[in-house]
Design a protein around this motif. Structure first.
Motif, short mmCIF file in Angstrom:
data_model
loop_
_atom_site.label_atom_id
_atom_site.label_comp_id
_atom_site.label_asym_id
_atom_site.label_seq_id
_atom_site.Cartn_x
_atom_site.Cartn_y
_atom_site.Cartn_z
N ALA A 103 0.81 -1.22 0.00
CA ALA A 103 0.00 0.00 0.00
C ALA A 103 0.84 1.27 0.00
N GLY A 104 0.51 2.18 -0.92
CA GLY A 104 1.10 3.51 -0.95
C GLY A 104 2.57 3.58 -1.33
N GLN A 105 3.09 2.56 -2.03
CA GLN A 105 4.53 2.50 -2.28
C GLN A 105 4.94 2.81 -3.71
N PHE A 106 3.97 2.95 -4.64
CA PHE A 106 4.34 2.94 -6.05
C PHE A 106 3.80 4.16 -6.81
N ASP A 107 4.55 4.52 -7.84
CA ASP A 107 4.17 5.62 -8.72
C ASP A 107 3.23 5.15 -9.83
N ALA A 108 3.23 3.86 -10.10
CA ALA A 108 2.36 3.31 -11.14
C ALA A 108 2.12 1.84 -10.85
N ARG A 133 1.07 5.89 -4.83
CA ARG A 133 1.33 7.15 -4.15
C ARG A 133 0.41 8.22 -4.74
N PRO A 134 0.27 9.37 -4.10
CA PRO A 134 -0.51 10.46 -4.69
C PRO A 134 0.00 10.80 -6.09
N GLY A 135 -0.91 10.95 -7.02
CA GLY A 135 -0.53 11.25 -8.40
C GLY A 135 -0.20 10.03 -9.23
N GLY A 136 -0.31 8.83 -8.64
CA GLY A 136 0.02 7.61 -9.38
C GLY A 136 -1.04 7.23 -10.39
N GLU A 137 -0.68 6.31 -11.29
CA GLU A 137 -1.60 5.90 -12.35
C GLU A 137 -1.59 4.39 -12.51
N ILE A 138 -2.67 3.89 -13.07
CA ILE A 138 -2.82 2.47 -13.40
C ILE A 138 -2.86 2.34 -14.91
N ARG A 139 -2.10 1.39 -15.43
CA ARG A 139 -2.12 1.12 -16.87
C ARG A 139 -2.52 -0.33 -17.11
N LEU A 140 -3.41 -0.52 -18.07
CA LEU A 140 -3.96 -1.85 -18.36
C LEU A 140 -3.84 -2.16 -19.84
N LEU A 141 -3.50 -3.39 -20.14
CA LEU A 141 -3.51 -3.92 -21.50
C LEU A 141 -4.25 -5.25 -21.42
N GLU A 142 -5.50 -5.27 -21.91
CA GLU A 142 -6.37 -6.42 -21.67
C GLU A 142 -7.19 -6.77 -22.90
N HIS A 143 -7.45 -8.07 -23.07
CA HIS A 143 -8.48 -8.44 -24.05
C HIS A 143 -9.84 -8.33 -23.36
N LEU A 218 -10.45 9.09 -3.48
CA LEU A 218 -9.82 7.81 -3.16
C LEU A 218 -8.31 7.94 -3.07
N ALA A 219 -7.75 9.07 -3.45
CA ALA A 219 -6.30 9.22 -3.44
C ALA A 219 -5.79 9.16 -2.01
N ARG A 220 -4.64 8.54 -1.85
CA ARG A 220 -4.07 8.38 -0.53
C ARG A 220 -3.48 9.69 -0.06
#
Length: 220
Positions: A103-108, A133-143, A218-220
């Motif tokens: 929890a709360g450890q990553f930029d992406a 972390r605050p300002g972080g993003e999630i990236r997905l590549l999915e079928h 929802l941002a930490r």
């Protein structure tokens, strides 16, 4: 199609899927992996690392990757791939339903061909949001599921019969973009495409490449 929820050991799937994934990369899917990871920096969590095919594509600006993979045979492959990668990568056991240790450890946070097999997409995405972390993003590549027509019907039939058994829980008719919204995430970029682009249309042909971020509340 990496299994990251529920029962962890899938010997049959782990025996055939790495070869299939490598063939997809040779046919052009590697370009989408590069685009998934392009521009990332800092610390990244990868959920459902599989055999580690993303590892070679992390940009130099990435300081550290923690790659979560619960299936033992796939995790062993991922460890070997991490040793050959330029980016510093730690491969760990874990499941999509509980990422609290991170929890709360990553930029992406990233995942590719993963949400098709988790027991609940919304839970997995909510857990991914917690590692940021605050300002972080999630990236997905999915079928994903087809938007309609005969292919959508075929996907539903396969999901109700043989497809989850063949793919260790994989479903070919899931709606990832709706799951993103249900998880309280804000969609910031999306591209839809078919892979492979030519030849017969496979049940897993429709794909999305997208970026999302936690909603402000929802941002930490």
């Amino acid at each position: 199609m990496t299994r990251v929820g529920g029962r962890r050991q899938h010997k049959l799937f782990a025996s055939w899927y790495p070869g299939r994934a490598e063939a997809m990369d040779r046919a052009g899917f590697a370009d989408y992996r590069r685009r998934l990871l392009a521009g990332l920096s800092g610390r990244v969590l990868e959920l459902g690392a599989g055999s580690g095919l993303n590892f070679a594509h992390y940009p130099a600006e990435v300081e550290r990757v923690v790659a979560v993979e619960p299936e033992p045979a796939l995790r062993e492959r991922a460890v070997r791939a991490a040793e050959a990668a330029d980016a510093p990568i730690e491969v760990v056991d874990g499941v999509a339903e509980d990422l609290s240790v991170h929890a709360g450890q990553f930029d992406a946070a990233v995942c590719s061909l993963v949400l098709c097999s988790v027991p609940d997409q919304r839970t997995a995405l909510e857990q991914l949001a917690t590692v940021l972390r605050p300002g972080g993003e999630i990236r997905l590549l999915e079928h994903v599921g087809a938007s309609g027509g005969m292919l959508a019907g075929v996907q539903r039939v396969l999901d109700a019969t043989v497809w989850p058994w063949i793919g260790a829980g994989c479903h070919c008719s899931r709606d990832v973009t709706s799951a993103v919204a249900l998880a309280g995430l804000k969609l910031t970029a999306i591209e839809t495409f078919r892979f492979p682009a030519g030849g017969p249309t496979l049940p897993t042909a429709p794909h999305v490449l997208l970026t999302a971020a936690p909603a402000p509340h929802l941002a930490r």
